[in-house]
Design a protein around this motif. Structure first.
Motif, mmCIF file in Angstrom:
data_model
loop_
_atom_site.group_PDB
_atom_site.id
_atom_site.type_symbol
_atom_site.label_atom_id
_atom_site.label_comp_id
_atom_site.label_asym_id
_atom_site.label_seq_id
_atom_site.Cartn_x
_atom_site.Cartn_y
_atom_site.Cartn_z
ATOM 1 N N GLU A 45 45.141 41.923 35.706
ATOM 2 C CA GLU A 45 44.306 41.729 34.526
ATOM 3 C C GLU A 45 43.320 40.592 34.764
ATOM 4 O OE1 GLU A 45 44.255 43.689 31.855
ATOM 5 O OE2 GLU A 45 45.748 44.913 32.911
ATOM 6 N N ALA A 46 42.187 40.643 34.079
ATOM 7 C CA ALA A 46 41.155 39.622 34.239
ATOM 8 C C ALA A 46 41.568 38.338 33.536
ATOM 9 C CB ALA A 46 39.819 40.137 33.707
ATOM 10 N N ASP A 47 42.619 37.722 34.047
ATOM 11 C CA ASP A 47 43.201 36.521 33.449
ATOM 12 C C ASP A 47 43.379 35.480 34.558
ATOM 13 O OD1 ASP A 47 44.861 35.261 31.071
ATOM 14 O OD2 ASP A 47 46.084 35.055 32.893
ATOM 15 N N VAL A 48 42.847 34.283 34.347
ATOM 16 C CA VAL A 48 42.878 33.269 35.390
ATOM 17 C C VAL A 48 44.301 32.842 35.711
ATOM 18 C CG1 VAL A 48 42.136 30.950 36.031
ATOM 19 C CG2 VAL A 48 40.582 32.430 34.767
ATOM 20 N N ASP A 49 45.154 32.706 34.699
ATOM 21 C CA ASP A 49 46.535 32.283 34.953
ATOM 22 C C ASP A 49 47.271 33.309 35.818
ATOM 23 O OD1 ASP A 49 46.211 29.973 33.484
ATOM 24 O OD2 ASP A 49 46.877 30.894 31.606
ATOM 25 N N GLU A 50 47.036 34.613 35.551
ATOM 26 C CA GLU A 50 47.678 35.642 36.354
ATOM 27 C C GLU A 50 47.130 35.630 37.772
ATOM 28 O OE1 GLU A 50 48.606 40.454 36.245
ATOM 29 O OE2 GLU A 50 47.764 39.453 34.481
ATOM 30 N N SER B 288 32.987 30.900 38.345
ATOM 31 C CA SER B 288 33.551 31.035 39.689
ATOM 32 C C SER B 288 34.180 29.725 40.154
ATOM 33 C CB SER B 288 32.459 31.469 40.676
ATOM 34 O OG SER B 288 31.905 32.708 40.320
ATOM 35 N N THR B 289 33.520 28.616 39.838
ATOM 36 C CA THR B 289 34.047 27.307 40.230
ATOM 37 C C THR B 289 35.384 27.028 39.564
ATOM 38 O OG1 THR B 289 31.798 26.460 40.527
ATOM 39 C CG2 THR B 289 33.561 24.837 40.272
ATOM 40 N N ASP B 290 35.483 27.344 38.268
ATOM 41 C CA ASP B 290 36.741 27.117 37.552
ATOM 42 C C ASP B 290 37.862 28.000 38.098
ATOM 43 O OD1 ASP B 290 35.568 25.223 35.927
ATOM 44 O OD2 ASP B 290 35.082 26.650 34.319
ATOM 45 N N ILE B 291 37.533 29.255 38.384
ATOM 46 C CA ILE B 291 38.541 30.170 38.938
ATOM 47 C C ILE B 291 39.049 29.648 40.279
ATOM 48 C CG2 ILE B 291 38.948 32.494 39.835
ATOM 49 C CD1 ILE B 291 36.770 33.457 37.833
ATOM 50 N N LYS C 25 39.142 43.678 34.897
ATOM 51 C CA LYS C 25 40.140 43.552 35.942
ATOM 52 C C LYS C 25 39.751 42.445 36.912
ATOM 53 C CE LYS C 25 42.591 47.209 34.694
ATOM 54 N NZ LYS C 25 44.009 47.108 34.248
ATOM 55 N N ALA C 26 40.741 41.962 37.638
ATOM 56 C CA ALA C 26 40.496 41.016 38.729
ATOM 57 C C ALA C 26 41.089 41.605 40.002
ATOM 58 C CB ALA C 26 41.109 39.666 38.425
ATOM 59 N N TYR C 27 40.504 41.222 41.127
ATOM 60 C CA TYR C 27 40.928 41.740 42.417
ATOM 61 C C TYR C 27 41.183 40.561 43.350
ATOM 62 C CZ TYR C 27 38.913 45.954 40.406
ATOM 63 O OH TYR C 27 38.623 47.006 39.568
ATOM 64 N N VAL C 28 42.365 40.548 43.934
ATOM 65 C CA VAL C 28 42.749 39.457 44.831
ATOM 66 C C VAL C 28 43.000 40.057 46.217
ATOM 67 C CG1 VAL C 28 44.373 37.582 45.253
ATOM 68 C CG2 VAL C 28 43.774 38.197 42.895
ATOM 69 N N PHE C 29 42.408 39.426 47.242
ATOM 70 C CA PHE C 29 42.552 39.957 48.598
ATOM 71 C C PHE C 29 42.426 38.827 49.611
ATOM 72 C CE2 PHE C 29 38.180 40.304 47.178
ATOM 73 C CZ PHE C 29 37.435 39.792 48.228
ATOM 74 N N THR C 30 42.823 39.127 50.848
ATOM 75 C CA THR C 30 42.790 38.114 51.905
ATOM 76 C C THR C 30 41.924 38.507 53.087
ATOM 77 O OG1 THR C 30 44.792 39.038 52.903
ATOM 78 C CG2 THR C 30 45.081 37.244 51.317
ATOM 79 N N GLU D 61 38.054 38.157 42.903
ATOM 80 C CA GLU D 61 36.850 38.693 42.283
ATOM 81 C C GLU D 61 37.199 39.074 40.852
ATOM 82 O OE1 GLU D 61 34.009 42.540 42.936
ATOM 83 O OE2 GLU D 61 34.179 41.130 44.621
ATOM 84 N N MET D 62 36.679 38.326 39.904
ATOM 85 C CA MET D 62 36.985 38.526 38.495
ATOM 86 C C MET D 62 35.870 39.339 37.850
ATOM 87 S SD MET D 62 39.530 37.377 36.388
ATOM 88 C CE MET D 62 40.032 35.788 37.070
#
Length: 392
Positions: free
Chosen positions: A81-86, A119-122, A160-165, A155-156
């Motif tokens: 989910e597009a949530d910074v804490d998650e 983006s900086t806060d994220i 939705k948000a997407y997390v990758f390496t 990428e928020m």
């Protein structure tokens, strides 16, 4: 630990909305075809603004998609989910898995849209979470935002948000099929498959034409040209390619008997252009691609290239014109055609010992008058065979 592949494109984003929409739809079709060709499981390929997403947990999906023309890069990602804490929690979990003692890390954060944290806060919040998690498991965290040992990207987007390496570099260019179709003169040697591939990278579908020089060459040359075309087929999964095999030996024999011998190669090239032009019209194509590189062989001096086209009015494209041989070989190795192109053949037995290297532009036209060039071309094209890739 991923369920989607992010597909990024480059210059498509610079097109007008209508053109961009068309190119994106072609790209989606080509992505689906490449995934199927490589037996990669997926459930959906869909578009959002600035991105294409492949719903798949297949570990080969990101690599397969990177081989599609028009794709700049891909990343296998986890959707949340597009949530910074998650996002911060997921980054911390990933950091604990991949960041070893002594390694540095960095967060690459990107916010799409104006709503929500920047983006900086994220990046700061996710970085803090990773730092805290590493400390809690006894590792000493180090941050390096410019060149980290381990990078975690977030990428928020709106919903939705997407997390990758990892980021897989794509082949780039434009979607195949977005720039029409052209004929490519295909010998199967090092140059012609590379020339075809470079034009395919610019969105052009290709139809190879092989001029069969028997009895001045052997069957191995034809086999090489077929294998080179089969290689190109792997880069064109949405369409079944075909190759024209056009008899050319009789033409060479006529030139050798009736014309000045040193002009054989120039007459040969002009005739191949004429034959390819007839097939171009038949296929409703837009041009003819060659593997010519200025000065590489006798027929490719500036003067000879002028003489080869003088008075023909045929649309020719030379994508290798300014490359040297080592550059061409590097591309051939990268795309997989090099080992095919160095397969042994008998070569061409019609090449004169001392070929013309500085023809005057009108001299070859006069040489053509010694034979019935139109009849030779018409007979060759009429007897052409079409070889469909995949046929036994």
């Amino acid at each position: 630990m991923f369920d989607v592949v992010i597909v990024r494109y480059g210059e498509l984003a610079l097109k007008s909305p209508g053109v961009r929409n068309l190119y994106e739809r072609i790209l989606v079709k080509n992505l689906e075809a490449m995934l199927r060709q490589k037996n990669v499981s997926f459930s959906r390929v869909h578009r959002e603004w600035g991105r294409i997403f492949i719903t798949s947990d297949d570990p080969e999906a990101a690599i397969a998609a990177a081989d599609v023309f028009g794709v700049v890069s891909t990343s296998a990602a986890k959707i949340i989910e597009a949530d910074v804490d998650e996002a911060a929690k997921l980054c911390a979990d990933i950091g604990a898995d991949i960041i070893n003692e002594g390694e540095s890390f960095g967060i690459r954060a990107r916010r799409v849209g104006k709503e929500g944290p920047s983006s900086t806060d994220i990046g700061r919040l996710c970085g803090d979470a990773v730092w805290t998690r590493l400390e809690s498991i006894g590792r000493t965290p180090k941050v390096d935002l410019s060149d980290p040992d381990r990078a975690i990207s977030v990428e928020m987007r709106q919903n939705k948000a997407y997390v990758f390496t990892d980021i897989v570099k794509g082949v780039g260019g434009l979607p195949l099929g977005s720039q029409g179709t052209m004929i490519v003169l295909m010998s199967g040697g090092i140059d012609s498959p590379v020339a075809a591939w470079l034009m395919m990278k610019r969105g052009v579908k290709v139809i190879p034409v092989y001029a069969n020089n028997i009895p001045f060459s052997d069957e191995r040359a034809l086999e090489r040209a077929i294998k080179a075309t089969e290689l190109l087929q792997k880069w064109s999964p949405a369409d079944h390619m075909k190759m024209y095999e056009v008899p050319h030996g009789k033409n060479l024999d006529e030139f050798m008997k009736k014309c000045i011998v040193k002009n054989t190669c120039l007459l040969c090239k002009r005739t191949m252009y004429r034959m390819a032009y007839e097939i171009m019209k038949k296929e409703n194509a837009d041009g003819i691609i060659t593997g010519s590189s200025i000065g590489q062989v006798a027929s490719q001096t500036a003067a000879n290239m002028h003489a080869e086209v003088y008075g023909l009015g045929i649309p020719l494209y030379h994508p290798l014109i300014g490359l040297d041989k080592t550059e061409i070989i590097d591309i051939a190795r990268r795309i997989g055609s090099y080992d095919i192109s160095i397969m042994p053949t008998s070569g061409c037995g019609a090449v004169p010992v001392h070929p013309e290297v500085k023809a005057t532009f009108g001299s070859i036209v006069k040489e053509e008058e010694k034979v019935d060039i139109d009849a030779l071309v018409n007979e060759s094209v009429s007897n052409a065979k079409v070889i469909h890739m995949g046929d036994e």
